[in-house]
Design an enzyme around this catalytic site. Structure first.
Site, mmCIF file in Angstrom:
data_model
loop_
_atom_site.group_PDB
_atom_site.id
_atom_site.type_symbol
_atom_site.label_atom_id
_atom_site.label_comp_id
_atom_site.label_asym_id
_atom_site.label_seq_id
_atom_site.Cartn_x
_atom_site.Cartn_y
_atom_site.Cartn_z
ATOM 1 N N TYR A 174 13.484 126.103 44.308
ATOM 2 C CA TYR A 174 13.001 126.068 42.932
ATOM 3 C C TYR A 174 13.011 127.449 42.296
ATOM 4 O O TYR A 174 13.405 127.609 41.145
ATOM 5 C CB TYR A 174 11.582 125.495 42.950
ATOM 6 C CG TYR A 174 10.842 125.543 41.657
ATOM 7 C CD1 TYR A 174 9.663 126.275 41.548
ATOM 8 C CD2 TYR A 174 11.285 124.842 40.536
ATOM 9 C CE1 TYR A 174 8.953 126.308 40.372
ATOM 10 C CE2 TYR A 174 10.578 124.874 39.365
ATOM 11 C CZ TYR A 174 9.416 125.608 39.280
ATOM 12 O OH TYR A 174 8.714 125.637 38.120
ATOM 13 N N LYS A 178 9.002 135.854 38.903
ATOM 14 C CA LYS A 178 9.385 134.565 39.463
ATOM 15 C C LYS A 178 10.602 134.071 38.707
ATOM 16 O O LYS A 178 10.532 133.744 37.532
ATOM 17 C CB LYS A 178 8.203 133.610 39.287
ATOM 18 C CG LYS A 178 8.376 132.244 39.865
ATOM 19 C CD LYS A 178 7.004 131.561 39.833
ATOM 20 C CE LYS A 178 7.090 130.087 40.037
ATOM 21 N NZ LYS A 178 5.761 129.457 39.926
ATOM 22 N N ASP A 230 -3.225 120.720 40.353
ATOM 23 C CA ASP A 230 -2.675 121.038 41.674
ATOM 24 C C ASP A 230 -3.544 122.081 42.364
ATOM 25 O O ASP A 230 -3.032 123.053 42.938
ATOM 26 C CB ASP A 230 -1.229 121.531 41.560
ATOM 27 C CG ASP A 230 -0.497 121.484 42.902
ATOM 28 O OD1 ASP A 230 0.544 122.155 43.037
ATOM 29 O OD2 ASP A 230 -0.991 120.791 43.807
#
Lengths: 336, 391, 332
Positions: free
Chosen positions: B31, B49, B142
């Site tokens: 990802y 990121k 999450d």
């Protein structure tokens, strides 16, 4: 001890980065337009060097110069495509790809994105039709109403085929622009609209307005005024709650309901002073909105074809050459 | 008066990109890749990121959009800071504040001893961050120790908002297939398609328990099993206790387990801690305590005072790297097996989250697309934890 | 029968003197104390009764100067000087028609031109020349600008209303604050004396060590409103100072206490942001029918959350002012 703590709404990206005065907004658009035109002419000159036929290039440059768009023409053209967002939203709703409860948010976010996009871009580089579709697609993602790209393209293609042509719009036409769009939005995706505050006002007013049936009618009418407000620049000047209240006042005037008692009983007079001026301005701007007619849009579109910046046009020789120079796979497209 | 200058989106982007330089790779998954980077002018260390977008059929990945959208709106000492965003070719780069460890590592590190005051401090910081999100009408969806990152000054911050979404509009349906299984609230397991911050609080309750036990509290083996695990540990709720429970989509009959004596399992936990934990693990979401009320609970104002962040125990750098490396190795093979397919479900917006990636990312830097915080079991147990992509 | 609109509201007493008498009917104030003497635009006086008598049927010539007048042109005198009276009247009448504001004009020059035009007309009216012509001009102007005049009038009334409300609210706020302050002061005093007294009592009567007493006597001042926290804190510090001086020289086990005092006030739910302020009511007539199904409530989605979400949206930034331009260019 006064509270120096900021309220939550001041932390939203909409408040921090997307507020303007009418003057600063106009100035930004004018500056972009000027720079955009410079780039068009520069691009045409560069393309002339790549082209084999020098006389054609001269003609093209002159044609472009005679058909340059002014900042207000840019705005008018974009306005037409903003109106199209509404049409597309209804189409997707009919096809079951967009749930009815999501329509307002997707529509409003798409319109907002398009307007923001053109604060950091010019139509010479990116014509509004494709941008509108990409913003719409992006809005479905941002507003939790995701549509797969294949499903998204299908109604567009079937409409094109119905008009007697072939299915032209492809996935890439929309997806390739996603990055350009999101860059111009400064990666700020949360847009706030007047629908939620209007609903809140409708509830809050119930304790102060006698005629509940009339109030409900007024609230329903408010929705259409909010829809109208989306096309204006109001979202860059005022807060969604203020725009909602302005829309409410317009609807109330139509139905002969006075919502002043609500305001004067609920809020401090000192605060109301400036609020009234703001609400007057909002009502003014919404009532005086002038939507671009389809003929005018076509006319401007025709001019645009002649003055489009070849540097950003995937179909131009210049673009293809630049891509080839960078050593990447050139973008092949059959679409317009 | 200075004349207004033209501003074009691509130029803004190029300029932003030029502010940072990448230094070394911290971790990688399917990802995203996470680098340690630096703001060239100020020298500030950041985590960059890089989210790979190229191979997504439907363009920009939902997860990336959710994360960017949420983080741009949140500014709070206990929420990870999104410093900047830029795109390079077909990659999206999130510049995040650099955080070198997380709560999962802290819990697992055997050599670290923590006091009740430490637990209180972490819970307080986590709840403050969560309270802020909920006040902004945002669900995290999450929460798990893996996603609670810790800065070098001890501040705990919520991270990884790839599943976050706004709530409050009751007309919009949401997916019940969210949150890592061990931390998933019962209403989600029963298929609720509209819910509130209570689901995050349930996860917080599980984290609280995990801090007290130093082991996951409700580790179910599968989605169905998860409910049984919960009921065994907390007793099966009655319709009285949780009205409407049977009306939820998957509300079928369960075995009746009795409510156990919690002080047996949670030895050494103070009474007020247990009370608060139970309030956070209330079955009925309407009665489950909110983040704001949890912070106002006597647990936090009672003695001992929460440890000041700077004094909290933290793992040494080498230990952190070891745990991270374990995680990565177990996952790489599996990640090669899994194809990156378009797994967006039909009528809701749960994007396919590559649950595999980011284990390493989380261990050493700001939130990657994290997978489950597994227990001490063998590698295959960890793999089961991931949310299965919708068919 | 005053035509001055503002005069009526402010209740300015009418001007009169003891010697007033009506030149027409010769009635004297001495005999009729409530006689109302009215003045016409030609500055001639007569009593209310005569005005009615002469002008009820319609316009008629003034018995003194012969000028054709109407009944509604007579008014009660406010100022001693009749010319002042007249001017004030005329200006007030002009203002009801010519009520444009600077914001109604594109440039400052346009506004100034307008003001001059109005002043010219006013001067002509005052001098009495071409009054009919001027009246026509005024009527024409009123017709052509009807909408704008009305909206400006509404704005003006609104502003006056707001001003009155502001004054009232500030007055009551000041009063409230004053009462609060006095109350707080008294509370503080009471608590201080009470705590001191009980401590002294305990020290005097109990047989435990002084140190123990002081340790167990954790001062618990009443948990009152946030605004009292400061005064409580001050009071607490005073008492702690008292305790400290009492324990000086006793034992050096003050370290524990010092740490607690050191941490000071601590709020676990502290936030860098101001909380949202809304008024949530029990029941609303809500167009969303979703709550009829049971599964929303089962998942924790209550009506309260739904209303809170909407109301917070309505109040967010409601009074936020728009950005202002950095340079204000006066177009002169």
């Amino acid at each position: 001890m006064s509270s120096e703590k900021p309220p939550l709404f001041k932390q939203t990206s909409q408040y921090r980065d997307w507020r303007f005065t009418p003057e600063s907004l106009a100035q930004q658009r004018a500056a972009n337009n000027k720079k955009g035109i410079e780039r068009v002419l520069q691009g045409l000159r560069e393309e002339a060097q790549v082209d084999d036929d020098p006389s054609m290039s001269e003609t093209r440059i002159n044609e472009a110069k005679n058909n340059l768009l002014t900042p207000s023409e840019e705005l008018e053209l974009v306005d037409y495509y903003l109106q199209m967002v509404h049409v597309y939203a209804l189409t997707y709703k009919r096809n079951g790809l967009l749930k009815p409860d999501a329509v307002n948010n997707v529509k409003a976010t798409a319109i907002n994105f398009i307007k923001r996009f053109y604060i950091h871009n010019v139509v010479f580089d990116y014509p509004p039709k494709s941008i509108m579709l990409t913003c719409f697609y992006l809005a479905t993602k941002v507003e939790n109403a995701f549509v797969k790209i294949d499903d998204f393209i299908r109604p567009l293609q079937s409409a094109e085929m119905k008009r007697g042509g072939k299915a032209q719009t492809k996935n890439e036409d929309i997806l390739d622009l996603e990055f350009v769009v999101i860059q111009s939005l400064q990666f700020e995706l949360a847009a706030h609209h007047p629908y939620r505050p209007a609903y809140g006002f409708y509830l809050d007013m119930q304790a102060y307005i006698e005629d509940k049936g009339l109030l409900k009618e007024v609230y329903e009418k408010t929705q259409s005024y909010i829809d109208q407000s989306l096309y204006t620049d109001l979202v860059f000047f005022y807060q969604p709650s203020q725009i909602a209240l302005g829309a409410f006042k317009l609807a109330a005037k139509d139905k002969d309901l006075d919502i002043d008692p609500y305001l004067t009983q609920c809020f401090e007079a000192r605060l109301l002073e400036s609020l009234y001026t703001i609400l007057d301005d909002i009502q003014d701007i919404v009532s005086n909105r002038n939507p671009t007619a389809v003929d005018k849009a076509r006319e401007i579109d025709r001019k645009l074809i002649l003055c489009r910046n070849p540097e950003k046009n995937p179909n131009s020789k210049l673009y293809k050459k630049k891509v080839a120079d960078q050593g990447e796979v050139p973008y092949q497209s059959d679409s317009e | 008066m200075t004349a207004t200058e033209a501003v074009f989106g691509e130029d803004i982007n190029k300029e932003t990109e030029s502010l940072y330089k990448k230094q070394r790779k911290l971790g990688e998954g399917t990802y995203a890749v996470v680098y340690q980077g630096q703001h060239i002018k100020t020298g500030r260390t950041v985590a960059i990121k890089k989210i790979k977008v190229g191979n997504m059929r439907s363009g920009l990945d939902m997860s990336a959009i959710r994360e960017v959208k949420a983080l741009q709106e949140l500014r709070h000492p206990n929420v990870i800071e999104l410093v900047d965003v830029f795109s390079h070719k077909t990659n999206l780069n999130l510049v995040l504040e650099y955080l070198d460890t997380d709560l999962e590592i802290v819990i697992k590190e055997k050599n670290l001893v923590f006091m009740p005051a430490d637990i209180k401090s972490w819970m307080m910081m986590a709840l403050r961050g969560l309270d802020h999100c909920h006040k902004c009408w945002l669900l995290h969806r999450d929460l798990k120790p893996n996603n609670l990152l810790i800065a070098s000054d001890g501040q705990l911050k919520l991270a990884d908002f790839g599943l976050a979404r706004d709530f409050g509009d009751v007309k919009r349906a949401m997916t019940s297939n969210t949150v890592t299984r061990w931390y998933r609230a019962p209403e989600l397991l029963l298929g609720a398609t509209n819910y509130t911050g209570a689901i995050d609080i349930w996860a917080m309750g599980c984290i609280f328990a995990e801090l007290l036990l130093r082991a996951p509290y409700l580790p179910g083996d599968s989605d169905i099993e998860q409910l049984t695990t919960i009921f065994k540990a907390r007793g099966t709720p009655t319709e009285e206790e949780w009205p409407g429970m049977s009306k939820l989509p998957a509300g079928f009959k369960f075995d009746k387990y009795p409510r156990p004596q919690f002080s047996d399992l949670f030895q050494g936990a103070s009474e007020d801690a247990l009370v608060l934990m139970n309030l956070m693990l209330t079955f009925n979401p309407t009665n489950r305590i909110s983040a704001g009320d949890a912070l106002r609970h006597p647990y936090f104002s009672n003695m001992p005072r929460p440890t000041k962040p700077a004094k909290l125990s933290r793992p040494k750098k080498e230990q952190a790297a070891e745990i991270a490396a374990d995680g990565e190795m177990a996952n790489n093979e599996d990640s090669r097996k899994r194809q990156f397919k378009d797994a967006f479900s039909d009528d809701d917006v749960f994007g396919s989250r590559p649950m595999i990636a980011g284990q390493a990312n989380n261990a050493t830097a700001a939130g990657g697309g994290g997978g489950g915080g597994g227990g001490d079991g063998p590698a295959n147990k960890r793999m089961d934890m991931r949310i299965s992509s919708p068919a | 029968m005053s035509i001055l609109p503002t005069a009526a509201k402010q209740e300015i007493p009418a001007f009169f003197s003891q010697d007033d008498s009506c030149p027409q009917c010769k009635s004297h104030r001495y005999l009729n104390s409530s006689m109302k003497l009215l003045v016409g635009p030609c500055y001639d006086k007569m009593c209310e009764g005569c005005v009615h008598r002469i002008f009820d049927a319609g316009p008629a010539p003034c018995p003194e100067c012969g000028r054709i007048l109407r009944k509604n042109e007579f008014y009660q005198q406010v100022f001693e000087d009749v010319t002042v009276e007249n001017e004030v009247r005329i200006r007030a009448r002009m203002a009801t028609a010519y009520n444009k504001r600077q914001t109604d004009f594109k440039t400052l020059k346009d506004y100034n031109d307008y003001l001059e035009m109005v002043e010219d007309l006013t001067m002509k009216l005052l001098s009495g020349e071409d009054t009919d012509l001027i009246e026509e001009i005024i009527e024409k102007y009123k017709r052509e600008n009807k909408a704008l005049i009305e909206s400006n009038l509404t704005k003006q009334q609104r502003e006056e209303k707001i001003q009155r409300m502001i004054l009232n609210q500030e007055k009551s706020k000041r009063q409230q604050m004053r009462e609060e302050y006095l109350k707080q002061l008294a509370e503080e005093e009471r608590e201080k004396t009470e705590a001191k007294n009980s401590l002294i009592n305990a020290l005097a009567t109990s047989d435990k060590s002084a140190k123990e007493i002081i340790k167990t006597r954790t001062v618990q001042l009443k948990k009152s409103s946030l605004s009292n926290r400061n005064s409580n804190r001050r009071a607490q510090l005073e008492i702690e100072a008292l305790l400290k001086s009492a324990t000086e020289g006793l034992d050096d086990d003050d370290e524990e206490m010092a740490e607690d005092v050191d941490d000071g006030p601590f709020d676990p739910s502290e936030s860098p942001y101001e909380p949202a302020k809304i008024t949530l009511r029990e029941k609303y007539d809500d167009p969303t029918p979703v709550f009829r199904q049971g599964n929303l409530a089962a998942a924790g989605v209550t009506r309260e959350i739904h209303y809170r979400y909407l109301l917070e949206g309505a109040m967010a930034g409601l009074f936020e002012l728009p950005l202002a331009d950095k340079t204000d260019e006066a177009s002169n």
